[in-house]
Design a protein around this motif. Structure first.
Motif, PDB file in Angstrom:
ATOM      1  N   GLY A 575      -6.437   5.017  11.374  1.00  0.00           N
ATOM      2  CA  GLY A 575      -6.607   4.840  12.815  1.00  0.00           C
ATOM      3  C   GLY A 575      -7.332   3.543  13.084  1.00  0.00           C
ATOM      4  N   THR A 576      -7.802   3.387  14.299  1.00  0.00           N
ATOM      5  CA  THR A 576      -8.534   2.181  14.684  1.00  0.00           C
ATOM      6  C   THR A 576      -9.892   2.565  15.256  1.00  0.00           C
ATOM      7  N   ASP A 577     -10.772   1.598  15.308  1.00  0.00           N
ATOM      8  CA  ASP A 577     -12.030   1.769  16.009  1.00  0.00           C
ATOM      9  C   ASP A 577     -11.738   2.098  17.476  1.00  0.00           C
ATOM     10  N   ALA A 578     -12.638   2.856  18.083  1.00  0.00           N
ATOM     11  CA  ALA A 578     -12.402   3.309  19.458  1.00  0.00           C
ATOM     12  C   ALA A 578     -12.275   2.154  20.445  1.00  0.00           C
ATOM     13  N   SER A 579     -12.876   0.996  20.135  1.00  0.00           N
ATOM     14  CA  SER A 579     -12.849  -0.133  21.062  1.00  0.00           C
ATOM     15  C   SER A 579     -11.650  -1.054  20.865  1.00  0.00           C
ATOM     16  N   VAL A 580     -10.887  -0.873  19.806  1.00  0.00           N
ATOM     17  CA  VAL A 580      -9.783  -1.794  19.513  1.00  0.00           C
ATOM     18  C   VAL A 580      -8.749  -1.855  20.640  1.00  0.00           C
ATOM     19  N   PRO A 581      -8.259  -0.718  21.169  1.00  0.00           N
ATOM     20  CA  PRO A 581      -7.258  -0.816  22.251  1.00  0.00           C
ATOM     21  C   PRO A 581      -7.772  -1.579  23.471  1.00  0.00           C
ATOM     22  N   LEU A 582      -9.042  -1.393  23.821  1.00  0.00           N
ATOM     23  CA  LEU A 582      -9.578  -2.097  24.989  1.00  0.00           C
ATOM     24  C   LEU A 582      -9.681  -3.589  24.722  1.00  0.00           C
ATOM     25  N   TYR A 583     -10.196  -3.977  23.552  1.00  0.00           N
ATOM     26  CA  TYR A 583     -10.256  -5.389  23.210  1.00  0.00           C
ATOM     27  C   TYR A 583      -8.853  -5.988  23.207  1.00  0.00           C
ATOM     28  N   GLY A 584      -7.926  -5.278  22.567  1.00  0.00           N
ATOM     29  CA  GLY A 584      -6.553  -5.767  22.515  1.00  0.00           C
ATOM     30  C   GLY A 584      -5.960  -5.937  23.900  1.00  0.00           C
ATOM     31  N   PHE A 585      -6.244  -4.980  24.781  1.00  0.00           N
ATOM     32  CA  PHE A 585      -5.710  -5.064  26.145  1.00  0.00           C
ATOM     33  C   PHE A 585      -6.254  -6.277  26.879  1.00  0.00           C
ATOM     34  N   VAL A 586      -7.581  -6.440  26.859  1.00  0.00           N
ATOM     35  CA  VAL A 586      -8.190  -7.541  27.609  1.00  0.00           C
ATOM     36  C   VAL A 586      -7.660  -8.882  27.111  1.00  0.00           C
ATOM     37  N   PHE A 587      -7.637  -9.062  25.788  1.00  0.00           N
ATOM     38  CA  PHE A 587      -7.168 -10.341  25.249  1.00  0.00           C
ATOM     39  C   PHE A 587      -5.680 -10.540  25.489  1.00  0.00           C
ATOM     40  N   LEU A 588      -4.897  -9.534  25.160  1.00  0.00           N
ATOM     41  CA  LEU A 588      -3.456  -9.704  25.195  1.00  0.00           C
ATOM     42  C   LEU A 588      -2.923  -9.812  26.618  1.00  0.00           C
ATOM     43  N   VAL A 589      -3.398  -8.974  27.509  1.00  0.00           N
ATOM     44  CA  VAL A 589      -2.905  -9.008  28.882  1.00  0.00           C
ATOM     45  C   VAL A 589      -3.379 -10.282  29.589  1.00  0.00           C
ATOM     46  N   ALA A 590      -4.675 -10.602  29.448  1.00  0.00           N
ATOM     47  CA  ALA A 590      -5.186 -11.796  30.125  1.00  0.00           C
ATOM     48  C   ALA A 590      -4.558 -13.066  29.556  1.00  0.00           C
ATOM     49  N   LEU A 591      -4.478 -13.141  28.222  1.00  0.00           N
ATOM     50  CA  LEU A 591      -3.884 -14.328  27.611  1.00  0.00           C
ATOM     51  C   LEU A 591      -2.373 -14.358  27.798  1.00  0.00           C
ATOM     52  N   GLY A 592      -1.730 -13.179  27.785  1.00  0.00           N
ATOM     53  CA  GLY A 592      -0.291 -13.126  27.987  1.00  0.00           C
ATOM     54  C   GLY A 592       0.124 -13.590  29.369  1.00  0.00           C
ATOM     55  N   VAL A 593      -0.712 -13.299  30.357  1.00  0.00           N
ATOM     56  CA  VAL A 593      -0.412 -13.753  31.710  1.00  0.00           C
ATOM     57  C   VAL A 593      -0.458 -15.274  31.785  1.00  0.00           C
ATOM     58  N   ASP A 594      -1.261 -15.891  30.907  1.00  0.00           N
ATOM     59  CA  ASP A 594      -1.331 -17.360  30.888  1.00  0.00           C
ATOM     60  C   ASP A 594       0.054 -17.983  30.818  1.00  0.00           C
ATOM     61  N   TYR A 595       0.873 -17.481  29.901  1.00  0.00           N
ATOM     62  CA  TYR A 595       2.181 -18.107  29.681  1.00  0.00           C
ATOM     63  C   TYR A 595       3.110 -17.879  30.859  1.00  0.00           C
ATOM     64  N   ASN A 596       2.979 -16.722  31.494  1.00  0.00           N
ATOM     65  CA  ASN A 596       3.768 -16.489  32.701  1.00  0.00           C
ATOM     66  C   ASN A 596       3.278 -17.366  33.851  1.00  0.00           C
ATOM     67  N   ILE A 597       1.971 -17.620  33.885  1.00  0.00           N
ATOM     68  CA  ILE A 597       1.446 -18.535  34.901  1.00  0.00           C
ATOM     69  C   ILE A 597       1.987 -19.939  34.669  1.00  0.00           C
ATOM     70  N   PHE A 598       1.954 -20.405  33.409  1.00  0.00           N
ATOM     71  CA  PHE A 598       2.480 -21.730  33.100  1.00  0.00           C
ATOM     72  C   PHE A 598       3.947 -21.847  33.507  1.00  0.00           C
ATOM     73  N   LEU A 599       4.709 -20.787  33.183  1.00  0.00           N
ATOM     74  CA  LEU A 599       6.142 -20.809  33.485  1.00  0.00           C
ATOM     75  C   LEU A 599       6.400 -20.740  34.986  1.00  0.00           C
ATOM     76  N   MET A 600       5.850 -19.717  35.637  1.00  0.00           N
ATOM     77  CA  MET A 600       6.224 -19.466  37.027  1.00  0.00           C
ATOM     78  C   MET A 600       5.605 -20.471  37.989  1.00  0.00           C
ATOM     79  N   SER A 601       4.461 -21.048  37.662  1.00  0.00           N
ATOM     80  CA  SER A 601       3.939 -22.107  38.531  1.00  0.00           C
ATOM     81  C   SER A 601       4.863 -23.323  38.484  1.00  0.00           C
ATOM     82  N   ARG A 602       5.426 -23.615  37.296  1.00  0.00           N
ATOM     83  CA  ARG A 602       6.392 -24.716  37.202  1.00  0.00           C
ATOM     84  C   ARG A 602       7.697 -24.343  37.900  1.00  0.00           C
TER      85      ARG A 602
END
Length: 698
Positions: A575-602
């Motif tokens: 399994g994973t540490d109890a905090s792993v899904p939350l860390y993964g969510f914050v990093f992945l969702v926030a950073l993942g939106v970056d690329y959509n921002i780069f794309l859609m703003s252009r």
């Protein structure tokens, strides 16, 4: 332009360059000094309001000198009468440690296991040994090794703490070196330029030096808290984010050089077209991290402001140092490559022009296939267990404390050395003891005496309270032990007038798990709401931001599904540490939106001039290469966390690295543009793009 005016416009970039060189020279060393203000004491990161945390505070009253236990366990390979024959020698070996620096009081007598094959004793040491910890443990190990025919091992929280410190030793140089070398190699391969990769690396290093100096100053004044995990994530986050933002700006500057013969005009145009996307992207990450302040877990709260500081420093470096250097270098920054017009598919973007044409010809087929693949991956997400990891999975590879704990568990009750700690009113001692002993899963329970050990005398009473140590039958890190703690709490809470509290290692793990579950239900919607608001402001639309947030959230769930399979069948984690899904969510969702921002703003910029359909083609063609490069760089930098032999960081590294690549190559490249193309101008409602007629947009 007059000569004085011409000379004056060179003044700003020169001043900015000198300022950043001063920052780098003065504050750069702080990137290697965070360890001086970092703590890896896991007791400092417990849930603030949990019952187990209150027990930690109450325990201090029962100790004249606050101590931590080192559990010495001996096993025997000879036939010389078993453990009982060596009991006196074992007791003498640890008794000789009394008075040694770092050791508090006499050690407990050696106790034989029920199977007669092992002995254990407890040596109490000072809780704040710091750099002296390895020397103290070495002396204990040397003393214990004096027992003839025995194999001595050290277990317990202090031994685990030493292994944890070893895992983080050299984190500054090793992690930073691996990350920077990885980024440099990727940039050299992608841009085939000599100077530009070095400029981007220097920009990221300056940002990291500034961030570490700010964090150091705050941590030294106890404003923020830093541990090895936060320290490692800060380095990776700043290097990855600063590189991503730099790639966006330098790619746009390369385009503008083909349009503007004047390098100053090219920098102004590149900044004007990029700063909003950079700031919006940084805001999603920084505010997403600050949402961790809502957590009741102290280590989550620690990461929030530290990570946000790192992101702010990355933006400052990108929007000040980098433009100054680009002005001074001009076209030489890209040597030997030549600046090209990004919107021209015949000038370096043929692959992404073909992908954009495929999306344009069959958008519904593209998004349907992409969506089906993501949903198939997401179907495995519920199989990911986040109930915590056993001690033997905390470290990647062997660790002495883990091996010792396994030996201890084979010969003594599973909870030996990590008892559940009960604090209760002294006048209700007997019924509390009875309730604890009758609880299923409890091997034994005794009140702690004046000697500091359970049993063998009158209980020690402090302010009308007593302490009871309850040894659990199951290993302290197991699900069975956590279930026992829940039953034990129910039992002792039911004793009238006892005001009983249950803490200890297992209770801390149980409380951490429950708190992490609560944090996810609270923080995940907050982060999504923050991102949605930022996208609405940036894109001036309602439907498009909802679409982007939904696709990024789906990408996260799909990543969890793949991670569940990889963790179980490749890495062998239960399994994973109890905090792993939350860390993964914050990093992945926030950073993942970056690329959509780069794309859609252009895309929005191009659509305002050429219409929605052509805007999607031009936007995807122009940004495809740079965003993919940024995704690869970010994935590689987070993958560098894998050099630290801790399961927690390895799991975070895989989730973010794989998720970023999935987002970059599937969600941003195919799913989002295909959905936008299929929906058409309506996706941009209520902005003026959304009010265009179909004839204009097609």
């Amino acid at each position: 332009m007059t000569n004085p005016a011409r000379r004056a416009r060179w003044l700003v970039p020169l001043v900015l360059l000198l300022v950043w060189l001063g920052i780098g020279g003065t504050l750069g060393p702080y990137a290697g000094k965070l360890g001086e203000v970092a703590t890896n004491d896991q007791a400092a990161f417990l849930p603030r309001s949990a019952e187990s945390t209150r027990v930690v505070d109450a325990q201090r009253a029962f100790q004249q000198d606050e101590t931590l236990p080192v559990i010495v366990v001996w096993t025997f390979d000879d036939d010389g009468g078993g453990a009982a024959a060596h009991r006196e020698a074992a007791t003498r070996s640890v008794a000789a440690l009394a008075g040694e620096p770092g050791v508090v009081g006499p050690a407990s007598p050696a106790v034989p296991s029920r199977d007669g094959e092992a002995l254990q004793a407890v040596v109490q040491v000072e809780p704040d040994l710091g750099d002296r910890l390895p020397d103290v443990l070495e002396r204990i190990e040397e003393a214990a090794a004096q027992v003839p025919g025995a194999r001595a091992q050290l277990a317990g929280p202090v031994a685990s703490q030493a292994d944890l410190s070893d895992a983080f030793s050299g984190i500054d140089g090793l992690l930073l070196g691996v990350a920077l070398i990885t980024v440099l190699v990727i940039l050299l391969l992608v841009y085939r330029s000599v100077l530009l990769p070095l400029v981007i690396i220097v920009s990221a290093v300056f940002a990291l030096g500034l961030a570490c100096a700010v964090v150091y100053a705050l941590a030294d004044r106890d404003v923020v808290r830093v541990d090895g995990q936060v320290q490692g994530i800060l380095s990776i986050l700043v290097i990855g984010a600063a590189t991503d933002y730099a790639l966006l700006l330098t790619a746009r500057f390369r385009e503008e050089l083909a349009r503007h013969p004047d390098r100053f005009g090219a920098v102004r145009a590149a900044l004007g077209a990029s700063w909003q996307a950079v700031v919006a992207s940084a805001a999603t990450v920084a505010l997403g991290l600050l949402a961790l302040l809502l957590s009741d877990l102290t280590n989550n709260r620690a990461l929030g402001p530290v990570g946000a500081i790192g992101i702010v420093c990355a933006v400052l470096s990108t929007l000040t140092f980098l433009p100054a250097v680009l002005v001074l270098l001009g076209r030489a920054a890209y040597w030997p490559a030549k600046p090209v017009r990004a919107g021209d598919p015949e000038a370096g973007h043929r692959l992404w022009h073909r992908i954009a044409e495929r999306v344009d010809r069959a958008p519904r087929r593209v998004w349907a296939i992409s969506l089906a693949a993501l949903v198939a991956c997401a179907a495995f997400a519920p199989t990911l267990s986040s109930k915590g990891v056993p001690l033997d999975e905390i470290f990647v590879g062997d660790a002495p404390s883990v091996t010792a704990q396994q030996t201890l568990a084979r010969h003594f009750p599973g909870g030996s050395g990590n008892p559940a700690v009960i604090i209760a009113d002294a006048d209700r001692l007997d019924p509390v003891l009875a309730a604890a002993r009758d609880t299923e899963g409890v091997a034994s329970a005794d009140a702690v005496t004046a000697s500091g050990r359970p049993g063998g005398g009158d209980p020690k009473v402090v302010d009308g309270r007593v302490r009871i140590d309850a040894t659990l039958q199951a290993p302290a890190d197991s699900d069975a032990a956590k279930s026992t703690v829940a039953r034990l709490r129910t039992a002792v809470h039911a004793v009238p007038g006892a005001d009983a509290l249950v803490g200890g290692y297992t209770a801390q793990q149980y409380d951490t798990q429950r708190t992490a579950e609560h944090d996810r239900t609270l923080i995940v919607p907050v982060v999504l709401a923050i991102i949605l608001v930022i996208l609405v402001v940036l894109l001036r639309s309602l439907l498009m931001p909802v679409l982007l947030v939904a696709t990024v959230a789906l990408n996260f769930v799909a990543t969890l599904g793949v991670s569940s399979l990889v963790f179980t069948h490749v890495f062998g984690f239960s399994g994973t540490d109890a905090s792993v899904p939350l860390y993964g969510f914050v990093f992945l969702v926030a950073l993942g939106v970056d690329y959509n921002i780069f794309l859609m703003s252009r895309v929005r910029q191009e659509s305002l001039e050429h219409g929605v359909r052509e805007g999607i083609l031009r936007g995807l063609t122009a940004t495809g290469g740079v965003i993919t490069s940024a995704g690869v760089v970010l994935a590689a930098t987070f993958a560098a966390l894998g050099v630290i032999p801790l399961a927690f960081l390895l799991q975070i590294a895989f989730i973010v690295a794989f998720g970023v690549l999935l987002d970059t190559l599937v969600v941003r490249s195919l799913l989002v543009p295909a959905l936008a193309r299929d929906i058409g101008a309506v996706a941009w409602w209520p902005s003026r793009l959304g009010r265009r007629t179909p004839a204009r947009t097609e």
